[in-house]
Design an enzyme around this catalytic site. Structure first.
Site, PDB file in Angstrom:
ATOM      1  N   GLY A  43       0.825  -4.429  -6.406  1.00 29.37           N
ATOM      2  CA  GLY A  43       1.963  -4.579  -7.312  1.00 29.37           C
ATOM      3  C   GLY A  43       2.432  -6.013  -7.457  1.00 29.37           C
ATOM      4  N   ARG A  75       2.217   0.405 -11.447  1.00 29.05           N
ATOM      5  CA  ARG A  75       2.771  -0.932 -11.190  1.00 29.05           C
ATOM      6  C   ARG A  75       1.720  -2.013 -10.967  1.00 29.05           C
ATOM      7  NH1 ARG A  75       2.458   2.301  -7.113  1.00 29.05           N
ATOM      8  NH2 ARG A  75       1.805   1.594  -5.074  1.00 29.05           N
ATOM      9  N   ASN A 141       2.672  -4.899   3.988  1.00 31.15           N
ATOM     10  CA  ASN A 141       2.876  -4.459   5.371  1.00 31.15           C
ATOM     11  C   ASN A 141       3.283  -5.629   6.253  1.00 31.15           C
ATOM     12  OD1 ASN A 141       0.307  -5.430   7.008  1.00 31.15           O
ATOM     13  ND2 ASN A 141      -0.363  -4.834   4.961  1.00 31.15           N
ATOM     14  N   CYS A 199       5.939   2.149   0.207  1.00 32.00           N
ATOM     15  CA  CYS A 199       6.042   2.610  -1.188  1.00 32.00           C
ATOM     16  C   CYS A 199       5.552   4.040  -1.350  1.00 32.00           C
ATOM     17  CB  CYS A 199       5.188   1.735  -2.103  1.00 32.00           C
ATOM     18  SG  CYS A 199       5.858   0.120  -2.403  1.00 32.00           S
TER      19      CYS A 199
END
Ligand SMILES: [Zn+2]
Length: 282
Positions: A43, A75, A141, A199
């Protein structure tokens, strides 16, 4: 600066840069001589890759070890429906090649770990000509985020940080050329694994990483041009629901574990990144 000249096609392609005093042919040459490693072709990485390729950044590395999933397409706009199941780096590299043949795009289908990062970025070997000027953390992450921070801080490589959560994002830039701060000055340690949802579990507004990634791309272009004021020592926070931006000043923390006065972390191999990114006990 080498005597890289803009040819007629380049003068046309980059004409809206070249006519501005702040960029000009000299600035465009800087972009063409620049090199940027984008960590993550998701994204945040999508708009970063698209705008840096369009701007004519000469060498663009893309690292990701994932394949495109249909749920990414809401996205991750560098990929299309036909790219589902393809490696993200291949799909993103094809996009770059189709957009701008000036860009030397390097696809690294791997994960950024403490074993691979030095090979990828080339920060500790000053002889290497294929190292990168800037690393863009477009990862999702904490392990990658802290690793990129520690590596770039220790080796003096500029780092763009971007992060998103549901409807909110944050961006800052660490040129790593002097007095800091670094990401650990703001957030010394990562939360325990599993305590912050990603997400996939909480969702994310599809356009949110577009806004945040575009700001990261803006910062990288300014950094390569040596123009404007970077988000250095400033954390920009964006709330899409309220449509508001807030900037908070951040300073180097003398107790920071990586850039402080008495740092615990002197090498990325001092840290166990897969846990909470703290100094490992073994
Ligand atoms: Zn620090």
């Amino acid at each position: 600066m080498t005597d890289l000249r803009l040819d007629a096609t380049q003068l046309e392609r980059y004409s809206r840069h070249v006519i501005m005093d702040e960029v000009g042919p000299e600035g465009q040459r800087r972009l063409l001589e620049g090199s940027v490693l984008v960590v993550g072709a998701g994204g945040l990485g999508s708009p970063v890759i698209q705008y840096l390729a369009a701007a004519g950044v000469g060498r663009l590395g893309i690292v990701d070890d994932d394949v495109v999933e249909r749920s990414n397409l809401q996205r991750q706009i560098v990929h299309g429906d036909d790219d589902v199941d393809r490696p993200k780096v291949e799909s993103a590299a094809d996009y770059v090649r189709a957009l701008n043949p000036d860009v030397d795009v390097r696809a690294h289908e791997t994960r950024v770990t403490s074993e691979t990062i030095d090979d990828l970025v080339g920060g500790t070997d000053g002889e290497r000509t294929d190292g990168y000027d800037v690393v863009v953390d477009a990862s999702d992450n904490f392990a990658t985020r802290y690793l990129c921070n520690d590596y770039c801080t220790l080796s003096g490589i500029a780092l763009s940080h971007g992060a998103i959560y549901r409807f909110e994002g944050q961006v800052t830039t660490f040129p790593n050329d002097g007095d800091g701060p670094c990401y650990r000055c703001i957030f010394p340690e990562a939360p325990e694994p599993g305590t912050v949802p990603d997400c996939a579990t909480t969702g994310v507004l599809g356009v949110l990483p577009g806004t945040v990634g575009c700001i990261q791309a803006t910062e990288v272009v300014k950094y390569l041009l040596g123009a404007g004021e970077l988000l250095e020592g400033r954390l920009l926070m964006y709330d899409a629901m309220g449509l508001s931006f807030e900037t908070v000043d951040v300073r180097r923390n003398p107790d920071c574990p990586v850039c402080g006065d008495d740092p615990e972390i002197e090498s990325i191999h001092d840290v166990g990144y897969e846990g909470s990114c703290t100094v490992s006990s073994d």
